[in-house]
Design a protein around this motif. Structure first.
Motif, short mmCIF file in Angstrom:
data_model
loop_
_atom_site.label_atom_id
_atom_site.label_comp_id
_atom_site.label_asym_id
_atom_site.label_seq_id
_atom_site.Cartn_x
_atom_site.Cartn_y
_atom_site.Cartn_z
N ASP A 145 -37.85 -16.25 132.51
CA ASP A 145 -37.10 -17.43 133.22
C ASP A 145 -36.49 -18.93 132.24
O ASP A 145 -36.22 -19.71 132.64
N ASN A 146 -36.24 -18.60 130.76
CA ASN A 146 -35.65 -19.30 129.49
C ASN A 146 -34.45 -19.33 130.36
O ASN A 146 -33.69 -18.42 130.06
N ALA A 147 -33.50 -20.48 129.99
CA ALA A 147 -32.45 -20.74 130.33
C ALA A 147 -31.44 -19.77 129.57
O ALA A 147 -30.78 -19.60 130.10
N ILE A 148 -32.27 -19.81 127.96
CA ILE A 148 -31.26 -19.77 127.45
C ILE A 148 -31.16 -17.56 127.73
O ILE A 148 -30.22 -17.03 127.38
N ALA B 268 -51.74 -16.42 123.42
CA ALA B 268 -51.91 -17.54 123.77
C ALA B 268 -50.59 -17.62 125.33
O ALA B 268 -51.15 -18.04 126.18
N TRP B 269 -50.25 -17.16 124.66
CA TRP B 269 -48.28 -17.50 126.08
C TRP B 269 -47.85 -16.86 126.52
O TRP B 269 -47.68 -16.76 127.91
N TYR B 270 -48.99 -15.16 126.59
CA TYR B 270 -48.79 -14.22 127.49
C TYR B 270 -49.81 -13.38 128.37
O TYR B 270 -50.76 -12.83 127.30
N GLU B 271 -50.62 -13.55 129.46
CA GLU B 271 -51.15 -12.66 129.57
C GLU B 271 -51.37 -11.74 130.16
O GLU B 271 -52.94 -11.39 129.94
N GLY B 272 -50.21 -11.15 130.28
CA GLY B 272 -49.93 -9.32 130.25
C GLY B 272 -49.95 -9.50 128.67
O GLY B 272 -49.97 -7.72 127.91
N GLY B 273 -50.33 -9.92 127.48
CA GLY B 273 -50.18 -9.39 126.47
C GLY B 273 -48.30 -8.68 125.52
O GLY B 273 -47.52 -9.01 126.86
N LYS B 274 -48.79 -7.78 124.98
CA LYS B 274 -47.30 -7.45 124.63
C LYS B 274 -46.06 -6.60 125.79
O LYS B 274 -44.83 -6.75 125.13
N THR B 275 -46.58 -6.60 126.70
CA THR B 275 -45.83 -5.83 127.61
C THR B 275 -45.97 -6.82 128.74
O THR B 275 -45.81 -6.07 129.46
N ASP B 276 -46.38 -7.95 128.88
CA ASP B 276 -46.49 -8.93 130.07
C ASP B 276 -44.40 -8.97 130.47
O ASP B 276 -43.78 -8.68 129.78
N PRO B 277 -44.67 -8.87 131.64
CA PRO B 277 -43.11 -8.73 132.21
C PRO B 277 -42.07 -9.89 132.16
O PRO B 277 -40.97 -9.63 131.81
N LYS B 278 -43.10 -11.02 131.92
CA LYS B 278 -41.97 -12.74 131.45
C LYS B 278 -41.81 -12.80 130.01
O LYS B 278 -41.30 -13.35 130.24
N LEU B 279 -41.61 -11.63 129.41
CA LEU B 279 -42.01 -12.04 127.53
C LEU B 279 -40.29 -11.04 127.63
O LEU B 279 -40.35 -10.34 128.23
#
Length: 168
Positions: A58-61, A111-122
Motif C-alpha cells: 500500500d506504499n504510494a511508490i 519486525a514489520w511483517y507479521e506473515g514473515g517472508k511470505t506476508d501478502p503486504k510485503l
C-alpha cells in the motif's frame, strides 16, 4: 583531494552504515519522496549494484509503479554526520523474488511483517542506480573562518563533488 572513485566509495560506505534514503518517482506526485531503509546486497563488485527497499504493497511508490514500464526514481541521501550528500538516479521496479527476499531478510525487516517472508503486504523495491552526484562537506566552520580572514572558501569545495556513473 579525493578522486571521483574515492568519493563514490565513501558514498557506498556511508549508505551501508546509515541506510536511510528519500525515494520518489521521477515525474510522479511532483517528485514527492518518502524515507526508506536501503538494503545493500552483500559486497557488490566495484561498490555498484541494486539498492533494495522493503515496503508494503500500500506504499504510494508501489501503487504508482507502472506494470513493466521504465519507472524512474530519484533517491537522496545524507550521512548521519552530514559530511556526505548524494542524489541518485535510476530505474525502480517491484521485485519480490523469494531468493532475494531470503538473502536480504533480517530481524529489523521481520519486525514489520507479521506473515514473515511470505506476508501478502510485503513488497520489495529494486533501485538500479545509474548515476549520482555526490558531495563531500568541506566543513562550513573552516569556510566561515576563511571568510572572516578575507579568504575565498569556494576553492575548498571544488574537488569535493563527483558525478559518477553507477552502472555495473
Amino acid at each position: 583531494m579525493p578522486t571521483p572513485k574515492e568519493i563514490e566509495e565513501k558514498f557506498w560506505s556511508a549508505l551501508k552504515s546509515d541506510m536511510t534514503m528519500m525515494l520518489g518517482l521521477d515525474g510522479v506526485e511532483d517528485g514527492h519522496a518518502r524515507p526508506m531503509t536501503a538494503q545493500l546486497d552483500g559486497e557488490r563488485e566495484g561498490g555498484r549494484g541494486p539498492i533494495w527497499f522493503f515496503t508494503s504493497r500500500d506504499n504510494a511508490i508501489v501503487q504508482k509503479l507502472g506494470a513493466g514500464q521504465g519507472n524512474r526514481a530519484i533517491a537522496t541521501f545524507t550521512s548521519k554526520g552530514h559530511d556526505l550528500f548524494a542524489t541518485v538516479h535510476g530505474g525502480v521496479s517491484l521485485d519480490n523474488n523469494p531468493a532475494t527476499i531470503d538473502r536480504l531478510w533480517n530481524r529489523y525487516v521481520a519486525a514489520w511483517y507479521e506473515g514473515g517472508k511470505t506476508d501478502p503486504k510485503l513488497a520489495l523495491l529494486r533501485l538500479d542506480p545509474e548515476k549520482a552526484e555526490i558531495w563531500l562537506d568541506a566543513s562550513s566552520l573552516v569556510a566561515g573562518i576563511k571568510m572572516l580572514l578575507g579568504v575565498d572558501p569556494k576553492p575548498d569545495y571544488k574537488d569535493k563533488v563527483a558525478q559518477v556513473s553507477l552502472r555495473g
